[in-house]
Structure formats: structure tokens, C-alpha cells
Design a protein around this motif. Sequence first.
Motif, PDB file in Angstrom:
ATOM      1  N   ASN A 158       0.857  -1.166   0.000  1.00  0.00           N
ATOM      2  CA  ASN A 158       0.000   0.000   0.000  1.00  0.00           C
ATOM      3  C   ASN A 158       0.913   1.242   0.000  1.00  0.00           C
ATOM      4  O   ASN A 158       1.622   1.477   0.972  1.00  0.00           O
ATOM      5  CB  ASN A 158      -0.811  -0.113   1.287  1.00  0.00           C
ATOM      6  N   LEU A 190       1.566   5.284  -0.253  1.00  0.00           N
ATOM      7  CA  LEU A 190       0.976   6.610  -0.118  1.00  0.00           C
ATOM      8  C   LEU A 190       1.962   7.658  -0.629  1.00  0.00           C
ATOM      9  O   LEU A 190       3.077   7.782  -0.111  1.00  0.00           O
ATOM     10  CB  LEU A 190       0.648   6.887   1.359  1.00  0.00           C
ATOM     11  N   GLU A 199      -2.055   5.632  -3.548  1.00  0.00           N
ATOM     12  CA  GLU A 199      -2.933   6.786  -3.319  1.00  0.00           C
ATOM     13  C   GLU A 199      -2.049   8.029  -3.261  1.00  0.00           C
ATOM     14  O   GLU A 199      -0.932   7.960  -2.744  1.00  0.00           O
ATOM     15  CB  GLU A 199      -3.684   6.624  -1.979  1.00  0.00           C
ATOM     16  N   ARG A 252      -4.249   8.217   9.849  1.00  0.00           N
ATOM     17  CA  ARG A 252      -4.686   6.842   9.572  1.00  0.00           C
ATOM     18  C   ARG A 252      -4.075   6.326   8.276  1.00  0.00           C
ATOM     19  O   ARG A 252      -3.611   5.198   8.186  1.00  0.00           O
ATOM     20  CB  ARG A 252      -6.222   6.787   9.495  1.00  0.00           C
ATOM     21  N   LYS A 253      -4.023   7.201   7.274  1.00  0.00           N
ATOM     22  CA  LYS A 253      -3.468   6.767   5.980  1.00  0.00           C
ATOM     23  C   LYS A 253      -2.000   6.365   6.129  1.00  0.00           C
ATOM     24  O   LYS A 253      -1.551   5.383   5.530  1.00  0.00           O
ATOM     25  CB  LYS A 253      -3.593   7.881   4.931  1.00  0.00           C
ATOM     26  N   GLU A 305      -1.723   3.029   7.794  1.00  0.00           N
ATOM     27  CA  GLU A 305      -2.080   1.904   6.921  1.00  0.00           C
ATOM     28  C   GLU A 305      -1.097   1.689   5.772  1.00  0.00           C
ATOM     29  O   GLU A 305      -1.152   0.680   5.086  1.00  0.00           O
ATOM     30  CB  GLU A 305      -3.488   2.123   6.350  1.00  0.00           C
ATOM     31  N   ALA A 306      -0.211   2.658   5.558  1.00  0.00           N
ATOM     32  CA  ALA A 306       0.698   2.562   4.401  1.00  0.00           C
ATOM     33  C   ALA A 306       1.918   1.695   4.701  1.00  0.00           C
ATOM     34  O   ALA A 306       2.492   1.754   5.789  1.00  0.00           O
ATOM     35  CB  ALA A 306       1.149   3.958   3.984  1.00  0.00           C
TER      36      ALA A 306
END
Length: 188
Positions: free
Chosen positions: A2, A4, A35, A70-71, A74-75
Motif C-alpha cells: 500500500n 501513499l 494513493e 490513519r493513511k 495503513e501505508a
Amino acid sequence: MNVLGINGSPRIGGNTDVLLDKALEGARSSGAQTEKIVLNQLRFSPCQECQEIRDDGTCIIEDELQPLYRKIDEADIIILASPIFFGSLSAQAKMMIDRFQCAWRAKYILKKDIFQRQRKGGFISVEATTRKDFFANAKSIVKNFFLTINASYQEELFCSGIDEKGSILKSPDILNKAFELGKRIAVI
Ligand SMILES: Cc1cc2nc3c(=O)[nH]c(=O)nc-3n(C[C@H](O)[C@H](O)[C@H](O)COP(=O)(O)O)c2cc1C
């Protein structure tokens, strides 16, 4: 994986933006999900040095930066991109980093790590001149930020002599380096 991407430039379609997009494209070619966040599009306050943090260790200021905690949590990979402004990071990038003082305080003073997982970090920067010390200034701040969010500083791409909006598009070799950076960093 994931990934970012965080863009610290105010210019959409500018050099930083183009390079970050290329890096994220490279990450996707390695199978990652990506993202991108453009800091200039978020309405957020600079750090108020309040020395208060929430129970979960995040900042108490209620604004559009909140989802970023949060991002980042989660990354697996963070790619921060910023132009050089006055010899260092852009204000947008530095303002965002200062808002991680809560994480620094949680980690080093309260001994409570809010970003538990280890992640990887990459840094992309662009300047008009050819000053190595400007990249060194920016890099030392980014390394400090990465330590705070448990990101190991793994990749960097520094591009000198790039000024006009989008002029990076005339340098396919640099675009390819950004792509390869993203591709490499996203490999497990
Ligand atoms: C406010 C401001 C300050 C800048 N300061 C520097 C600087 O100190 N050194 C430098 O080489 N370039 C400087 N530049 C030029 C930018 O780093 C350069 O134009 C870069 O390509 C912009 O990237 P962007 O298109 O992603 O915003 C500055 C530009 C602005 C707008």
C-alpha cells in the motif's frame, strides 16, 4: 503493498507532481496499490505546540490533515515529494511534518509508538539551481520525519536545474528514474 504518495508542491502538473505520479506508476507496476495526497488541497493548520495529544497519539487539531494519520498508519510505503523552496522543503511539506510532533512526543516522551508497523520511505525533490546543500537540508528533515513514523529512508531522487512548470517532462531519463524508484520501493 500500500503506497501513499504525498505531494508538497502547490503546482498541480508541476515537476514534483509529475515525478510523484511516475513513481506511483512504477509502484503499481510492481503490483502495489497507490494513493496520492496533495497537501496544498488540504485546509490545515500549522502545529500550535500545544503539547497535548489524543489517547491514540494523534494531533488534537480538527482539520483536513486528520485522515493522514490513519493513511500513514495503513501505508507500507510513503513517498514524499517536495520542491526546494528557499533552500529546503516547501511550506506545505514542512507544515505537514510539524503536525507529526504528536507522534514524536508519543514515541520519544510517552514511549508509546502510534505507528506500530515498520514501513519504507522514499523522497523526491526538485530544484531550479544545482545546490546540493539544499537537498541535504530537505533530506535531514525528511529523515527525521521518517524516523518518527517508523519509515526507513530507502530511496531518493534529487533533480537539479528544473524550474518551469512541467519542464521535467522534457527529461525522459529523470521520469524513468522516478518510475524505477517507485517500482523498486514497492517490491516486497
Ligand atoms: C517560493 C519558491 C522558492 C524557491 N526556492 C528555491 C531555492 O531555494 N532553490 C532552488 O533551486 N529553487 C527554488 N525554487 C524553484 C523551484 O524549486 C523549482 O521551480 C521547482 O521546479 C518547482 O517544482 P514544482 O513544479 O513541483 O512546484 C523556488 C520556487 C519558489 C516558488
